[in-house]
Every structure is written in C-alpha cells, then in structure tokens.
Design an enzyme around this catalytic site. Structure first.
Site, PDB file in Angstrom:
ATOM      1  N   THR A 295      39.720 113.459  66.745  1.00  0.00           N
ATOM      2  CA  THR A 295      39.361 114.093  65.615  1.00  0.00           C
ATOM      3  C   THR A 295      38.238 114.314  65.243  1.00  0.00           C
ATOM      4  O   THR A 295      37.789 113.156  64.368  1.00  0.00           O
ATOM      5  CB  THR A 295      40.012 114.337  64.284  1.00  0.00           C
ATOM      6  OG1 THR A 295      41.304 114.356  65.030  1.00  0.00           O
ATOM      7  CG2 THR A 295      40.357 115.117  63.197  1.00  0.00           C
TER       8      THR A 295
ATOM      9  N   LYS B  50      38.783 117.762  68.701  1.00  0.00           N
ATOM     10  CA  LYS B  50      39.170 118.427  67.789  1.00  0.00           C
ATOM     11  C   LYS B  50      38.727 118.923  66.029  1.00  0.00           C
ATOM     12  O   LYS B  50      38.032 117.856  66.109  1.00  0.00           O
ATOM     13  CB  LYS B  50      41.014 117.701  67.265  1.00  0.00           C
ATOM     14  CG  LYS B  50      41.732 118.845  66.369  1.00  0.00           C
ATOM     15  CD  LYS B  50      42.627 118.429  66.558  1.00  0.00           C
ATOM     16  CE  LYS B  50      43.598 119.194  65.534  1.00  0.00           C
ATOM     17  NZ  LYS B  50      44.835 118.749  65.089  1.00  0.00           N
TER      18      LYS B  50
ATOM     19  N   SER C 246      39.518 123.962  65.473  1.00  0.00           N
ATOM     20  CA  SER C 246      41.061 123.454  64.590  1.00  0.00           C
ATOM     21  C   SER C 246      39.987 123.395  63.066  1.00  0.00           C
ATOM     22  O   SER C 246      38.649 122.992  62.928  1.00  0.00           O
ATOM     23  CB  SER C 246      41.671 122.658  64.593  1.00  0.00           C
ATOM     24  OG  SER C 246      42.285 122.313  63.694  1.00  0.00           O
TER      25      SER C 246
ATOM     26  N   HIS D 224      42.424 122.512  60.743  1.00  0.00           N
ATOM     27  CA  HIS D 224      43.473 121.441  60.738  1.00  0.00           C
ATOM     28  C   HIS D 224      44.592 122.675  59.259  1.00  0.00           C
ATOM     29  O   HIS D 224      44.420 121.657  58.549  1.00  0.00           O
ATOM     30  CB  HIS D 224      43.089 120.025  59.347  1.00  0.00           C
ATOM     31  CG  HIS D 224      41.730 119.893  60.346  1.00  0.00           C
ATOM     32  ND1 HIS D 224      41.910 119.271  62.050  1.00  0.00           N
ATOM     33  CD2 HIS D 224      40.593 119.729  60.015  1.00  0.00           C
ATOM     34  CE1 HIS D 224      41.079 118.554  62.685  1.00  0.00           C
ATOM     35  NE2 HIS D 224      40.195 119.033  61.465  1.00  0.00           N
TER      36      HIS D 224
ATOM     37  N   ASP E 128      44.271 126.000  67.163  1.00  0.00           N
ATOM     38  CA  ASP E 128      45.207 126.821  66.830  1.00  0.00           C
ATOM     39  C   ASP E 128      44.705 127.829  65.292  1.00  0.00           C
ATOM     40  O   ASP E 128      43.243 127.812  65.423  1.00  0.00           O
ATOM     41  CB  ASP E 128      45.640 124.671  66.297  1.00  0.00           C
ATOM     42  CG  ASP E 128      44.791 123.861  65.344  1.00  0.00           C
ATOM     43  OD1 ASP E 128      44.024 124.832  64.745  1.00  0.00           O
ATOM     44  OD2 ASP E 128      44.724 122.638  65.339  1.00  0.00           O
TER      45      ASP E 128
ATOM     46  N   GLY F 234      47.528 128.949  62.663  1.00  0.00           N
ATOM     47  CA  GLY F 234      48.213 130.358  62.007  1.00  0.00           C
ATOM     48  C   GLY F 234      48.852 131.158  63.410  1.00  0.00           C
ATOM     49  O   GLY F 234      48.569 132.478  63.210  1.00  0.00           O
TER      50      GLY F 234
ATOM     51  N   ARG G  79      51.641 132.237  65.030  1.00  0.00           N
ATOM     52  CA  ARG G  79      52.873 132.463  65.047  1.00  0.00           C
ATOM     53  C   ARG G  79      53.973 134.025  65.779  1.00  0.00           C
ATOM     54  O   ARG G  79      54.572 134.002  66.016  1.00  0.00           O
ATOM     55  CB  ARG G  79      53.231 132.752  63.375  1.00  0.00           C
ATOM     56  CG  ARG G  79      51.955 132.230  62.418  1.00  0.00           C
ATOM     57  CD  ARG G  79      52.984 130.192  61.949  1.00  0.00           C
ATOM     58  NE  ARG G  79      52.848 129.671  61.361  1.00  0.00           N
ATOM     59  CZ  ARG G  79      51.531 129.732  61.334  1.00  0.00           C
ATOM     60  NH1 ARG G  79      51.342 128.608  62.237  1.00  0.00           N
ATOM     61  NH2 ARG G  79      51.646 128.356  60.218  1.00  0.00           N
TER      62      ARG G  79
ATOM     63  N   GLY H 255      51.734 124.522  66.140  1.00  0.00           N
ATOM     64  CA  GLY H 255      52.560 123.035  65.213  1.00  0.00           C
ATOM     65  C   GLY H 255      53.137 123.510  64.189  1.00  0.00           C
ATOM     66  O   GLY H 255      54.070 122.941  64.548  1.00  0.00           O
TER      67      GLY H 255
END
Length: 201
Positions: free
Chosen positions: A11, A72, A94, A96, A127, A129, A131, A150
């Site tokens: 990260t 990341k 990302s 986060h 990444d 949201g 879904r 996630g």
C-alpha cells in the site's frame, strides 16, 4: 513466500491511517470487537504503514521476496508510471473505499488515466464499490485487468461462512457474464472503452 504467496501488495499511499469515524468515536466499535478474530495481543498500531515508504521499496521487496509486487492506492497516471519504472508488476487503483482521505477521487474516475499511463508495462487492478456484474464490466472497460471485491465478501462470510462467500463470487461471475452478453461482448478480452458512448467515464 515460504507460505506459498504468489505476490506482495504494497500500500503506497497511506503513510498512516486516515482518521476514521470509529477512531474518533471509539464507542461506535469497541476495540474488543475490532480485534476479536486476530487473537490476544493484537496491536492496532501494527496496521500503520511506515511514513517513509518510497518507490525504492518496490524493488527491495521484489528482490528480497522473489515475488512480484503490486502497489495499491495508485490514483494518478504519473504515480502509476513511476511505480512501473521502479519495478512494480502491477498497480492497484484504489481509494480504500474513501475511508483514508475523505473526498479522494473515485477509482472509476482515476482508472482510465492510470491504465493509459502504464499501457502494457504493468497490470492494472481496481477496487471500490464493486457490487454487481455491471460494476465489474465497467472497471474492465475502463482499463482494469481484474477487480478486487472487499465488503461483499465480508458480508457473505459474516452471514454464511465460506460456502456463502463461494456462492456470492459465483453469483458475481454469472452476473458479469450476463452483463457482457447484454453489452454484446463474448470474451473478457473484447471488453474495452468503446463500450462507453462518450469514450470516457
């Protein structure tokens, strides 16, 4: 590496944790709940990252571990290019979940710039949201090679354990195939930014 890991994720954009609401108001999530699955002696400070991480650490980690390093937290094209130059095998777009820096750019907005900046030099992941199958389709169209999921995985794990996680991921994969069919693409390789009428986000 000895345990069988195939890559390392570094990260790169959190020299320290953001000031999350649960940290400002400990009554919301007591410490004993935060660390319940981590065993006795869990030190929350261990979740912090060194504030002096630089691009040089990418090559150091790769050389020390013998594993590819994915960085990341990349939200800008110039940062993505610098990561690739430093030896990153991949960049992971990302923010986060917006929990680190309130108001940070959305990953869907940053993704095309990052993908364009690195081209074929390194892989691009995303990444934020994710879904539904259409969420995955959009991310792939905007330049991601793969996405990370996630919170839905955590929700499935909490409510139904390992089997629920497997079912949820299968459902997401099926939803992607359905969205691809509706978009007129038959393979993941055929997904590109032309799916967007404006060519943008």
């Amino acid at each position: 590496a000895a345990a069988g890991a195939s890559a390392l994720a570094l990260t790169g954009d959190t020299p320290y944790l953001g000031r999350r609401r649960r940290d400002r108001d400990p009554a919301l999530v007591p410490d004993e709940i935060f660390g319940v699955n981590l065993g006795d002696g869990f030190d929350r400070a261990l979740a912090e990252q060194a504030a002096d991480v630089t691009y040089d650490d990418i090559a150091w980690l790769a050389g020390t571990s013998g594993l590819p390093v994915v960085v990341k937290g990349v939200l800008r094209g110039d940062d993505a290019r610098d990561c690739a130059t430093a030896g990153a095998a991949g960049v992971w777009v990302s923010n986060h979940g917006g929990r680190q820096l309130d108001g940070a750019v959305a990953t869907a907005v940053a993704l095309p710039e990052v993908a364009d900046a690195v081209g074929d030099r390194t892989e691009v992941y995303a990444d934020g949201g994710i879904r539904t199958g259409t969420d995955v389709l959009r991310a792939l169209a905007l330049g991601a090679r793969a996405v990370f999921v996630g919170r839905p995985v955590l929700w499935h794990l909490a409510t139904g354990g390992e089997d629920a996680v497997a079912d949820g991921l299968t459902t997401l994969s099926d939803a992607l195939a359905h969205a691809m069919g509706l978009a007129g693409v038959t393979t993941v390789a055929a997904i590109d930014r032309s799916l967007y009428a404006s060519g943008g986000t």
